[in-house]
Design a protein around this motif. Structure first.
Motif, PDB file in Angstrom:
ATOM      1  N   THR A   1       0.838  -1.200   0.000  1.00 12.26           N
ATOM      2  CA  THR A   1       0.000   0.000   0.000  1.00 12.26           C
ATOM      3  C   THR A   1       0.874   1.251   0.000  1.00 12.26           C
ATOM      4  OG1 THR A   1      -1.640  -1.189   1.343  1.00 12.26           O
ATOM      5  CG2 THR A   1      -1.869   1.209   1.198  1.00 12.26           C
ATOM      6  N   THR A  32      -4.250   4.811  -0.980  1.00 10.62           N
ATOM      7  CA  THR A  32      -5.173   5.362  -0.004  1.00 10.62           C
ATOM      8  C   THR A  32      -4.739   6.769   0.373  1.00 10.62           C
ATOM      9  OG1 THR A  32      -6.104   5.075   2.228  1.00 10.62           O
ATOM     10  CG2 THR A  32      -3.842   4.348   1.890  1.00 10.62           C
ATOM     11  N   LYS A  33      -5.660   7.527   0.925  1.00 15.61           N
ATOM     12  CA  LYS A  33      -5.336   8.848   1.449  1.00 15.61           C
ATOM     13  C   LYS A  33      -5.037   8.812   2.948  1.00 15.61           C
ATOM     14  CE  LYS A  33      -7.912  11.618  -1.940  1.00 15.61           C
ATOM     15  NZ  LYS A  33      -8.935  12.678  -2.134  1.00 15.61           N
ATOM     16  N   ASP A  34      -5.276   7.656   3.571  1.00 19.27           N
ATOM     17  CA  ASP A  34      -5.173   7.530   5.025  1.00 19.27           C
ATOM     18  C   ASP A  34      -4.015   6.620   5.413  1.00 19.27           C
ATOM     19  OD1 ASP A  34      -5.542   7.355   7.725  1.00 19.27           O
ATOM     20  OD2 ASP A  34      -7.632   6.706   7.643  1.00 19.27           O
ATOM     21  N   ASN A  82      -2.571  -1.337  -3.682  1.00 14.69           N
ATOM     22  CA  ASN A  82      -3.480  -0.504  -2.903  1.00 14.69           C
ATOM     23  C   ASN A  82      -2.976   0.937  -2.787  1.00 14.69           C
ATOM     24  OD1 ASN A  82      -5.135  -2.819  -2.125  1.00 14.69           O
ATOM     25  ND2 ASN A  82      -3.413  -3.391  -0.814  1.00 14.69           N
ATOM     26  N   ASP A 130      -4.414   3.167   7.164  1.00  9.71           N
ATOM     27  CA  ASP A 130      -4.665   1.928   6.429  1.00  9.71           C
ATOM     28  C   ASP A 130      -3.400   1.071   6.360  1.00  9.71           C
ATOM     29  OD1 ASP A 130      -7.272   2.677   6.012  1.00  9.71           O
ATOM     30  OD2 ASP A 130      -6.915   3.499   4.013  1.00  9.71           O
ATOM     31  N   ALA A 167       0.296   5.453   0.695  1.00  7.96           N
ATOM     32  CA  ALA A 167      -0.687   6.408   1.206  1.00  7.96           C
ATOM     33  C   ALA A 167      -0.193   7.834   1.023  1.00  7.96           C
ATOM     34  CB  ALA A 167      -0.948   6.142   2.689  1.00  7.96           C
TER      35      ALA A 167
END
Length: 336
Positions: free
Chosen positions: A30, A53-55, A51, A58, A32
Motif C-alpha cells: 500500500t 489510499t489517502k489515510d 493498494n 490503512d 498512502a
C-alpha cells in the motif's frame, strides 16, 4: 517482507520505483498520501502496488505489513515514527527525523521501546564513491584523520515556498553533509562555526535563510572539517568529499553519466556532472533499501540508526545558532 509507503511525493516515488525494480526482498502492499490522485494511482499501478489510499492508518493498522517507509513531509516524520512503532512496524524514515530535538528523542525512544528497527534515510553513506573513501579511511590507508572537506552544491535553488518550511539550508541540505562528516571522521563533532550569504536568490534571504554557506567543524578526535554548500552550481549537481590524514589523502570526484572525453585542437571536453539528485544517487537509494530489508529480515542493526539521525540535527541546530549569533557553538550547548 510486505511494506507500506507513507508519502507519494518525489522521494516516495523514487523508493517505490526502486523497490519494484531492484529490491525483490520487499513487496509494496500500500502507498498512502493525503493528496492521492489519479496520476499517483496510475504510478502505483505501474510499480505493481495493489493498494492506494489517502489515510496512512490503512498502512499502520494492516497486520500483513511488516515495515513502513515514511516519505511524507518533515513535520510529520516523528509523528509517524511513533505511530508506526506503537503499531509494531519496522521503520525507514527520510531525514531529518524532526527539527525539534524533543520530538527526535521521543521518536527514537518509541522505536526502542517497541523493539522495532529504525533506519534514517542518509542515502549518501551508500554511494559507491563516498563509500570507497570511507573504506579507505576505515582501513587506515590515510592514517590519522586530520582534515575533512565536503562540497555539496545543488544545480538550482528550491522554490522560496519550500525554503519557508524546510528549516533552512542547514536542515534541508547540509544535514546530509553533517552526517557524511561524522561518518568519515569516525568521531562526533564538538563545535560548529557557520557563515552564510544570499548570493543566488534574494527571495531566499527574504524568507530568512541563506543560499550559500560554509561551516567549520571540530571533532572529538582532534580532526577539523569544512563543508561548503550552494543552492546553485551552473554545471550540475556537485558532490565531492576528501579526507586528509597523516599517511595520505582519499577523495572522490563528481559522477558523470559517462566518462568519455572529446579531444580536439581546441582542447579536451569531459562529460558534465549529473543534473539532479535522483540520477546522481540512484545506486545509493537502491542500496539503502536493500540494507533496510536485510536488517529486518535477518534481525540486524540498521546501518543508519536513530542516533545517527539525531546527531546531524544537533549539528544543524548548532550551525543555525552560530550563523545567527556570529560565533562558534558547541554541541553541548544544543544538547543542554
Amino acid at each position: 517482507m510486505k511494506v507500506g509507503i507513507i508519502g507519494a511525493g518525489r522521494i516516495g516515488k523514487v523508493h517505490a520505483k526502486n523497490i519494484s525494480m531492484f529490491v525483490p526482498e520487499m513487496e509494496i502492499k500500500t502507498i498512502a498520501d493525503p493528496f492521492m490522485n489519479e496520476q499517483t494511482e496510475a504510478f502505483a499501478k505501474s510499480c505493481g502496488i495493489p493498494n492506494t489510499t489517502k489515510d496512512a492508518n490503512d498502512i499502520l493498522n494492516d497486520p500483513e505489513i511488516d515495515a513502513v517507509l515514511i516519505c511524507s513531509s518533515t513535520d510529520t516524520h516523528s509523528k509517524y515514527i511513533i505511530e508506526a512503532a506503537h503499531a509494531g512496524k519496522n521503520i525507514f524514515c527520510e531525514k531529518p527525523i524532526d527539527y525539534d530535538l524533543e520530538k527526535v528523542h521521543a521518536a527514537i525512544n518509541a522505536a526502542k521501546e517497541a523493539g522495532v528497527k529504525l533506519q534514517i534515510g542518509f542515502c549518501r553513506r551508500f554511494d559507491h564513491n563516498h563509500r570507497a573513501v570511507y573504506d579507505m579511511v576505515r582501513d587506515g590507508k590515510v592514517g590519522k584523520v586530520n582534515i575533512i572537506k565536503i562540497s555539496s552544491r545543488d544545480p538550482e535553488p528550491p522554490p522560496v515556498s519550500y525554503v519557508k518550511v524546510s528549516g533552512g539550508i542547514f536542515y534541508d541540505m547540509m544535514i546530509h553533509d553533517f552526517d557524511m562528516a561524522r561518518f568519515l571522521a569516525g568521531s562526533e563533532v564538538t563545535e560548529v562555526n557557520a557563515v552564510g550569504s544570499v548570493l543566488v536568490d534574494p527571495g531566499i534571504g527574504e524568507a530568512g535563510d541563506v543560499d550559500t554557506a560554509l561551516v567549520t567543524l571540530k571533532f572529538a578526535n582532534g580532526a577539523i572539517g569544512v563543508i561548503d554548500n550552494s543552492r546553485k552550481a551552473v554545471y550540475g549537481y556537485d558532490q565531492r568529499v576528501e579526507v586528509f590524514g597523516s599517511e595520505g589523502c582519499a577523495e572522490d570526484q563528481n559522477d558523470t553519466p559517462n566518462t568519455a572525453v572529446l579531444s580536439t585542437a581546441d582542447g579536451a571536453v569531459h562529460g558534465v556532472a549529473y543534473k539532479v539528485m535522483w540520477d546522481r544517487y540512484t545506486g545509493a537509494f537502491v542500496a539503502e533499501m536493500q540494507a533496510f530489508a536485510d536488517a529486518v529480515i535477518n534481525d540486524k542493526e540498521t546501518p543508519v540508526t536513530g542516533e545517527d539521525g539525531l546527531y546531524p540535527v544537533l549539528m544543524a541546530a548548532a550551525a543555525t545558532k552560530s550563523l545567527h549569533e556570529g560565533r562558534p557553538v558547541k554541541i553541548s550547548e544544543i544538547e543542554a
